[in-house]
Design an enzyme around this catalytic site. Structure first.
Site, PDB file in Angstrom:
ATOM      1  N   TYR A 175       0.812  -1.218   0.000  1.00 48.64           N
ATOM      2  CA  TYR A 175       0.000   0.000   0.000  1.00 48.64           C
ATOM      3  C   TYR A 175       0.849   1.275   0.000  1.00 48.64           C
ATOM      4  O   TYR A 175       0.293   2.366   0.112  1.00 48.64           O
ATOM      5  CB  TYR A 175      -0.931   0.033   1.209  1.00 48.64           C
ATOM      6  CG  TYR A 175      -2.082  -0.942   1.139  1.00 48.64           C
ATOM      7  CD1 TYR A 175      -1.882  -2.301   1.345  1.00 48.64           C
ATOM      8  CD2 TYR A 175      -3.378  -0.506   0.879  1.00 48.64           C
ATOM      9  CE1 TYR A 175      -2.935  -3.201   1.297  1.00 48.64           C
ATOM     10  CE2 TYR A 175      -4.443  -1.401   0.840  1.00 48.64           C
ATOM     11  CZ  TYR A 175      -4.216  -2.744   1.042  1.00 48.64           C
ATOM     12  OH  TYR A 175      -5.267  -3.620   1.000  1.00 48.64           O
ATOM     13  N   LYS A 232       4.858 -13.922   5.892  1.00 48.19           N
ATOM     14  CA  LYS A 232       5.151 -14.947   4.886  1.00 48.19           C
ATOM     15  C   LYS A 232       6.647 -14.853   4.592  1.00 48.19           C
ATOM     16  O   LYS A 232       7.081 -14.808   3.439  1.00 48.19           O
ATOM     17  CB  LYS A 232       4.284 -14.687   3.639  1.00 48.19           C
ATOM     18  CG  LYS A 232       4.334 -15.767   2.584  1.00 48.19           C
ATOM     19  CD  LYS A 232       3.694 -17.074   2.984  1.00 48.19           C
ATOM     20  CE  LYS A 232       3.986 -18.149   1.955  1.00 48.19           C
ATOM     21  NZ  LYS A 232       3.586 -19.508   2.386  1.00 48.19           N
ATOM     22  N   ASP A 264      -0.660 -18.210   5.263  1.00 45.75           N
ATOM     23  CA  ASP A 264      -1.512 -19.305   4.755  1.00 45.75           C
ATOM     24  C   ASP A 264      -1.965 -20.208   5.902  1.00 45.75           C
ATOM     25  O   ASP A 264      -3.138 -20.547   6.040  1.00 45.75           O
ATOM     26  CB  ASP A 264      -0.798 -20.101   3.652  1.00 45.75           C
ATOM     27  CG  ASP A 264       0.648 -20.440   3.965  1.00 45.75           C
ATOM     28  OD1 ASP A 264       1.181 -19.970   5.003  1.00 45.75           O
ATOM     29  OD2 ASP A 264       1.264 -21.200   3.189  1.00 45.75           O
ATOM     30  N   ASP A 288      -5.315  -6.919   5.630  1.00 46.00           N
ATOM     31  CA  ASP A 288      -6.535  -6.608   4.887  1.00 46.00           C
ATOM     32  C   ASP A 288      -7.311  -7.890   4.624  1.00 46.00           C
ATOM     33  O   ASP A 288      -8.516  -7.967   4.863  1.00 46.00           O
ATOM     34  CB  ASP A 288      -6.163  -5.936   3.554  1.00 46.00           C
ATOM     35  CG  ASP A 288      -7.375  -5.748   2.663  1.00 46.00           C
ATOM     36  OD1 ASP A 288      -8.391  -5.248   3.171  1.00 46.00           O
ATOM     37  OD2 ASP A 288      -7.315  -6.112   1.476  1.00 46.00           O
ATOM     38  N   ASP A 292     -11.048  -9.883   6.682  1.00 46.04           N
ATOM     39  CA  ASP A 292     -12.336 -10.226   6.054  1.00 46.04           C
ATOM     40  C   ASP A 292     -12.726 -11.649   6.464  1.00 46.04           C
ATOM     41  O   ASP A 292     -13.894 -11.936   6.743  1.00 46.04           O
ATOM     42  CB  ASP A 292     -12.257 -10.143   4.521  1.00 46.04           C
ATOM     43  CG  ASP A 292     -12.638  -8.768   3.986  1.00 46.04           C
ATOM     44  OD1 ASP A 292     -12.407  -7.766   4.700  1.00 46.04           O
ATOM     45  OD2 ASP A 292     -13.155  -8.684   2.853  1.00 46.04           O
TER      46      ASP A 292
HETATM   47  C1  IPM Z   1     -10.125  -2.072   3.829  1.00 50.72           C
HETATM   48  C2  IPM Z   1     -10.431  -1.931   2.360  1.00 50.72           C
HETATM   49  C3  IPM Z   1      -9.377  -1.035   1.712  1.00 50.72           C
HETATM   50  C4  IPM Z   1      -8.028  -1.686   1.890  1.00 50.72           C
HETATM   51  C5  IPM Z   1      -9.653  -0.746   0.200  1.00 50.72           C
HETATM   52  C6  IPM Z   1     -11.021  -0.141  -0.006  1.00 50.72           C
HETATM   53  C7  IPM Z   1      -8.582   0.105  -0.398  1.00 50.72           C
HETATM   54  O1  IPM Z   1     -10.516  -3.186   1.763  1.00 50.72           O
HETATM   55  O2  IPM Z   1     -10.096  -1.051   4.529  1.00 50.72           O
HETATM   56  O3  IPM Z   1      -9.933  -3.191   4.297  1.00 50.72           O
HETATM   57  O4  IPM Z   1      -7.601  -2.508   1.045  1.00 50.72           O
HETATM   58  O5  IPM Z   1      -7.363  -1.379   2.852  1.00 50.72           O
HETATM   59 MN    MN Z   2     -10.349  -4.845   3.128  1.00 47.74          MN
END
Ligand code: IPM
Ligand code: MN
Length: 399
Positions: A175, A232, A264, A288, A292
């Protein structure tokens, strides 16, 4: 040649010449105002953004109204109109003056960014990554906490099993914004994106993880709190810097147990045995992705909150979900992620009791079955906001 601060070239130069972090430091949270004031006043930037952002932020502010009246503080709220509509109207993503304003605030409450009418990544990079980078919000705090077993898709997992704090490094890695393509659209095309890790950037997030683990104390049945490093380094050899700095920092915290998993394997263990994890620290990209996955263990994107934090300075709070354009304006999206993110915000600005109470209120609504589901549409967005607000007020009345 003029080199913009925070641009890829500036970052590379900063890395090469070994000077301070390439992003400008910020001023601190403003001092408390006049002592004559009856209650504390916090300056909050409100940035709803795109898609469902507007409705989830609106519901969160409804809850904020209640909690501040109960806890006796005030907020001065300033709308930050950035996002797709603003961009389409003005051609502006997020101007420097907005960052200058935000530097004078205590916190920003953020909805979501992303709109199919606009080039992929343009607004996300300018606004979300823009705030993370320009405000140097190096901690991305993402709690993964299960409030009721019915919210978890794994068999037999109880709330006591899933209570993890993910700390995602938030300014570097893939990033950092250093990427490029050459010979585009030919068979010889080359596309590059740099994974950047600095000693300072790595150390400060790892240190923060050990500090939080110390503050949190051991999980039930354990002698010490534990920090798991997730990387990793066996394949991405640059991540050896994480291995070394983690070992160095760990020595300063003998009261904290250490642990390591490759990303992983960490994904596998998170499903197989989530109770193993306590505090986890990881790189920006892995953080990131794995959060999720973590969100799905606790009820999904409708409840997963996050704080983009620079300890002691203005910070930004958001659900980890995106803008979900198909639900925009339908009153179907869950505002709980943003409401809980607002709880993290309250904790950050110094209203810890309010933060705790907000979380307990949301938890009790879920535990008593009043919030049955977080699937879009199962409850209305406005209904969930009102439920949390009313429950807060009812609990306050009872005291
Ligand atoms: C998050 C989102 C962002 C990220 C995107 C929208 C750029 O997925 O905040 O997790 O990848 O950080
Ligand atoms: Mn995200």
């Amino acid at each position: 040649m003029r080199i913009a601060r925070g641009s890829p070239i500036a970052i590379l130069l900063a890395l090469v010449v070994g000077c301070d972090h390439p992003f400008p430091a910020r001023e601190g949270i403003p001092e408390q105002r006049s002592p004559q004031q009856m209650s504390k006043v916090y300056d909050i930037g409100v940035l709803p953004g795109d898609g469902i952002g507007e409705e989830v932020v609106r519901e969160s502010l409804k809850v904020l109204d209640a909690i501040q009246s109960i806890h006796g503080f005030q907020t001065r709220r300033e709308a930050l109109p950035y996002g797709a509509e603003h961009f389409l109207k003005t051609g502006e993503t997020m101007p420097d003056v907005a960052f200058d304003r935000i530097r004078q605030m205590h916190a920003v409450l953020f909805g979501a960014i992303g709109d199919p009418r606009i080039e992929v990544g343009k607004l996300e990079f300018a606004i979300i990554a823009g705030m993370r980078h320009k405000l140097d919000l190096y901690v991305n705090l993402r709690p993964v906490k299960l409030y009721h077993e019915s919210m978890c898709p794994l068999k037999g997992k109880m709330p006591a099993d899933i209570d993890i704090l993910f700390l995602r490094e938030n300014t570097e890695d893939a990033y950092a914004g250093i990427h490029g393509t050459t010979k585009k659209d030919t068979e010889h095309e080359i596309a590059l994106q740099q994974m950047v890790y600095t000693a300072r950037g790595t150390e400060r997030i790892i240190r923060h993880a050990f500090e939080l683990a110390t503050k949190r104390g051991p999980k039930k049945g354990r002698e010490k709190p534990m920090v798991t490093l997730i990387d990793k380094a066996n394949a991405v050899r640059a991540q050896d810097i994480w291995t070394r700095i983690f070992a160095k920092v760990a020595k300063e915290y003998p009261g904290v147990a250490t642990d390591h998993a490759y990303i992983d394997a960490a994904c596998m263990w998170l499903i197989k045995q989530p109770e193993w994890f306590d505090v986890c620290v990881t790189t920006n990209l892995f953080g990131d992705i794995i959060t999720d996955l973590g969100a799905m263990l606790i009820g999904g994107m409708g409840i997963a909150s996050s704080g983009n934090i620079h300890p002691g300075k203005v910070s930004m709070f958001e659900g980890i979900h995106g803008s979900a354009p198909k639900y925009k304006g339908t009153d179907k999206a869950s505002p709980l992620a943003t409401i809980l993110a607002m709880g993290l915000m309250l904790d950050h600005i110094g209203e810890a009791a309010a933060a705790k109470e907000l979380e307990a209120t949301v938890a009790s609504l879920i535990q008593t079955g009043r919030i049955r589901s977080l699937k879009a549409g199962d409850h209305k967005c406005s209904e969930l906001g009102s439920m949390v607000r009313d429950e807060l007020l009812a609990r306050a009345k009872k005291r």
